[in-house]
Write a protein that holds these residues in place. Structure first.
Motif, PDB file in Angstrom:
ATOM      1  N   ILE A 109      -8.955 -24.329 -27.387  1.00  0.00           N
ATOM      2  CA  ILE A 109      -9.736 -23.143 -27.757  1.00  0.00           C
ATOM      3  C   ILE A 109      -8.937 -22.250 -28.701  1.00  0.00           C
ATOM      4  CG2 ILE A 109     -10.779 -21.026 -26.843  1.00  0.00           C
ATOM      5  CD1 ILE A 109     -11.450 -22.593 -24.289  1.00  0.00           C
ATOM      6  N   GLY A 110      -7.631 -22.125 -28.424  1.00  0.00           N
ATOM      7  CA  GLY A 110      -6.795 -21.277 -29.274  1.00  0.00           C
ATOM      8  C   GLY A 110      -6.704 -21.779 -30.697  1.00  0.00           C
ATOM      9  N   PHE A 111      -6.795 -23.112 -30.885  1.00  0.00           N
ATOM     10  CA  PHE A 111      -6.729 -23.675 -32.239  1.00  0.00           C
ATOM     11  C   PHE A 111      -7.840 -23.104 -33.122  1.00  0.00           C
ATOM     12  CE2 PHE A 111      -7.382 -27.000 -35.444  1.00  0.00           C
ATOM     13  CZ  PHE A 111      -6.076 -27.179 -35.877  1.00  0.00           C
ATOM     14  N   VAL A 112      -8.941 -22.708 -32.479  1.00  0.00           N
ATOM     15  CA  VAL A 112     -10.065 -22.120 -33.230  1.00  0.00           C
ATOM     16  C   VAL A 112      -9.963 -20.595 -33.278  1.00  0.00           C
ATOM     17  CG1 VAL A 112     -12.576 -21.855 -33.322  1.00  0.00           C
ATOM     18  CG2 VAL A 112     -11.559 -24.037 -32.614  1.00  0.00           C
ATOM     19  N   TYR A 120     -13.563 -10.039 -34.279  1.00  0.00           N
ATOM     20  CA  TYR A 120     -14.016 -11.426 -34.291  1.00  0.00           C
ATOM     21  C   TYR A 120     -13.248 -12.243 -33.242  1.00  0.00           C
ATOM     22  CZ  TYR A 120     -15.961  -9.793 -38.653  1.00  0.00           C
ATOM     23  OH  TYR A 120     -16.654  -9.071 -39.591  1.00  0.00           O
ATOM     24  N   PHE A 121     -11.951 -11.962 -33.105  1.00  0.00           N
ATOM     25  CA  PHE A 121     -11.157 -12.653 -32.088  1.00  0.00           C
ATOM     26  C   PHE A 121     -11.705 -12.342 -30.688  1.00  0.00           C
ATOM     27  CE2 PHE A 121      -7.732 -12.747 -28.986  1.00  0.00           C
ATOM     28  CZ  PHE A 121      -7.143 -13.985 -29.225  1.00  0.00           C
ATOM     29  N   ILE A 122     -12.006 -11.071 -30.451  1.00  0.00           N
ATOM     30  CA  ILE A 122     -12.533 -10.657 -29.147  1.00  0.00           C
ATOM     31  C   ILE A 122     -13.834 -11.386 -28.835  1.00  0.00           C
ATOM     32  CG2 ILE A 122     -13.443  -8.699 -27.838  1.00  0.00           C
ATOM     33  CD1 ILE A 122     -11.543  -6.906 -29.428  1.00  0.00           C
ATOM     34  N   MET A 123     -14.747 -11.420 -29.820  1.00  0.00           N
ATOM     35  CA  MET A 123     -16.054 -12.018 -29.589  1.00  0.00           C
ATOM     36  C   MET A 123     -15.980 -13.536 -29.445  1.00  0.00           C
ATOM     37  SD  MET A 123     -17.598  -9.296 -29.298  1.00  0.00           S
ATOM     38  CE  MET A 123     -19.105 -10.109 -28.793  1.00  0.00           C
ATOM     39  N   VAL A 124     -15.088 -14.184 -30.207  1.00  0.00           N
ATOM     40  CA  VAL A 124     -14.992 -15.646 -30.110  1.00  0.00           C
ATOM     41  C   VAL A 124     -14.375 -16.057 -28.773  1.00  0.00           C
ATOM     42  CG1 VAL A 124     -13.936 -17.703 -31.123  1.00  0.00           C
ATOM     43  CG2 VAL A 124     -14.914 -15.973 -32.606  1.00  0.00           C
ATOM     44  N   THR A 125     -13.369 -15.310 -28.307  1.00  0.00           N
ATOM     45  CA  THR A 125     -12.804 -15.625 -26.983  1.00  0.00           C
ATOM     46  C   THR A 125     -13.862 -15.445 -25.897  1.00  0.00           C
ATOM     47  OG1 THR A 125     -11.942 -13.347 -26.834  1.00  0.00           O
ATOM     48  CG2 THR A 125     -10.422 -15.060 -27.583  1.00  0.00           C
ATOM     49  N   LEU A 126     -14.677 -14.397 -26.028  1.00  0.00           N
ATOM     50  CA  LEU A 126     -15.755 -14.183 -25.060  1.00  0.00           C
ATOM     51  C   LEU A 126     -16.769 -15.317 -25.114  1.00  0.00           C
ATOM     52  CD1 LEU A 126     -17.284 -12.457 -22.995  1.00  0.00           C
ATOM     53  CD2 LEU A 126     -18.313 -11.216 -24.914  1.00  0.00           C
ATOM     54  N   ALA A 127     -17.092 -15.774 -26.318  1.00  0.00           N
ATOM     55  CA  ALA A 127     -18.083 -16.846 -26.468  1.00  0.00           C
ATOM     56  C   ALA A 127     -17.597 -18.133 -25.815  1.00  0.00           C
ATOM     57  CB  ALA A 127     -18.368 -17.075 -27.953  1.00  0.00           C
ATOM     58  N   PHE A 128     -16.339 -18.503 -26.039  1.00  0.00           N
ATOM     59  CA  PHE A 128     -15.802 -19.724 -25.418  1.00  0.00           C
ATOM     60  C   PHE A 128     -15.794 -19.596 -23.896  1.00  0.00           C
ATOM     61  CE2 PHE A 128     -14.064 -21.055 -29.570  1.00  0.00           C
ATOM     62  CZ  PHE A 128     -14.357 -22.414 -29.490  1.00  0.00           C
ATOM     63  N   LYS A 215       1.032 -17.504 -32.879  1.00  0.00           N
ATOM     64  CA  LYS A 215      -0.094 -16.993 -32.091  1.00  0.00           C
ATOM     65  C   LYS A 215      -0.687 -18.089 -31.201  1.00  0.00           C
ATOM     66  CE  LYS A 215      -2.610 -15.170 -35.403  1.00  0.00           C
ATOM     67  NZ  LYS A 215      -3.708 -14.399 -36.032  1.00  0.00           N
ATOM     68  N   LEU A 216      -0.749 -19.318 -31.736  1.00  0.00           N
ATOM     69  CA  LEU A 216      -1.286 -20.425 -30.932  1.00  0.00           C
ATOM     70  C   LEU A 216      -0.358 -20.714 -29.741  1.00  0.00           C
ATOM     71  CD1 LEU A 216      -3.391 -22.599 -30.504  1.00  0.00           C
ATOM     72  CD2 LEU A 216      -2.107 -24.090 -32.061  1.00  0.00           C
TER      73      LEU A 216
END
Length: 348
Positions: A109-112, A120-128, A215-216
């Motif tokens: 998941i972190g790779f994405v 955008y980072f907040i929302m994508v982590t929430l989506a996953f 970061k990854l």
């Protein structure tokens, strides 16, 4: 903030003395407490590990994740899947398997998600995290909304984790190991690079740092440590369900880190203890004039966090630092004045 060092990374000695006394109290607590309170404090320590894992992302690297609970819950489910129904499996292979599963999920998941920034980072982590949540919630093979039971605690061989006091001390030892590891990591070249990314990622990239890899790595390590906490949670409670991966669990972890103070992992532990204690305190509030105050515990918790953020923006640990650090500074200035006055008298 213009410095890579967080204002809570280094604390005065007086604060560490208070923390050491608190640690000593934790060590002797099982000798004087009942089983109910031993389990409650053990649960607070597990949440302390979970909050520290998030602080690595949020307080050190500057990445606010709304999906961190996914790795917490995945490790608990992994333990439930690998634990036989009729006997206990060994701690020494189930723990690495559960933590490895969370780390692998965080890596994928972190790779994405680490390619994104800010909101955008907040929302994508929430989506996953929501995808993982509904994968388990809607799938009967994975336990569905009812979750799964874990009939036995892992078999450690050398000590009996079924004993509530032994499990408590084991959790305390893990908490200390994780804290020591993260503090060492914070002042390593890797930790300094993460702090630099929090302050100015563009400048770090211009200086030749591969910020994506840093970061990854931080995202994967944070996921693994969240998995360690989730494994202990599943082993202690004997039950896992999709709520452990939900948005509310991730939001609670963020509130723990903010409540305790970001940038020093002790702050995350303080925040976890304070959050859990206040949660029980507010839930037990009486009904007044037909208004069930305990039922609306989120209201009081929200008000308390607003007050902390307003009057103690560095959290409870920051407030303690200001209180004891200010007292120490006044004492130092007073001693210096006395010494200066003494020299003057000597000259006379």
């Amino acid at each position: 903030m213009t410095l890579a060092a967080s204002r809570l990374e280094k604390l005065p000695r007086s604060v560490y003395v208070v923390l050491a006394l608190a640690l000593a109290a934790l060590a002797v607590f099982p000798f004087v407490a009942t089983d109910f309170y031993i389990q409650m404090v053990a649960r607070m320590m597990i949440l302390g590990i979970f909050a520290m894992s998030l602080d690595l992302l949020q307080g050190v690297t500057g990445l606010v994740s709304l999906g961190h609970a996914a790795y917490f819950g995945l490790a608990g489910y992994t333990l439930a899947f690998v634990m036989p129904q009729d006997h206990a499996a060994s701690l020494w292979w189930t723990l690495p398997v559960a933590v490895g599963a969370s780390a692998l999920a965080a890596l994928v998941i972190g790779f994405v998600v680490v390619r994104t920034q800010g909101i955008y980072f907040i929302m994508v982590t929430l989506a996953f995290a929501q995808m993982v949540f509904y994968l388990f919630f809607d799938n009967k093979v994975l336990g569905g909304s009812d979750g799964l039971y874990i009939n036995f605690k892992p078999d450690a061989g050398l000590f009996d984790l079924e004993d509530k006091r032994v499990f408590y001390w084991f959790t305390l030892a893990v908490l200390l190991l994780v804290y020591g590891f993260l503090r060492r990591l914070l002042f390593s070249p890797f930790g300094r690079a993460l702090a630099g990314i929090r302050v100015n990622e563009h400048r770090m990239r211009a200086m030749g740092f591969g910020t994506f890899g840093y970061k990854l790595s931080a995202f994967t390590l944070a996921g693994a440590l969240a998995g360690l906490a989730g494994y202990l949670w599943g082993a202690q409670t004997g039950f896992v369900n999709p709520e452990l991966m939900g948005f509310h669990m991730s939001a609670h972890a963020i509130m723990m880190v903010i409540l305790g103070g970001m940038g020093n992992f002790a702050g995350a532990v303080v925040g976890a203890f304070a959050f859990e204690y206040l949660l029980h305190l507010f839930k037990d509030l009486p009904t007044v004039g037909g208004f069930d105050a305990g039922k609306h515990w989120q209201l009081w918790m929200g008000l308390f966090i607003v007050l902390v953020v307003t009057f103690a923006p560095r959290g409870l640990l920051g407030a303690l630092d200001r209180l004891l650090g200010g007292f120490a500074s006044r004492q130092t200035r007073k001693n210096e004045n006395v010494e200066t006055g003494g020299e003057g008298l000597a000259h006379e």
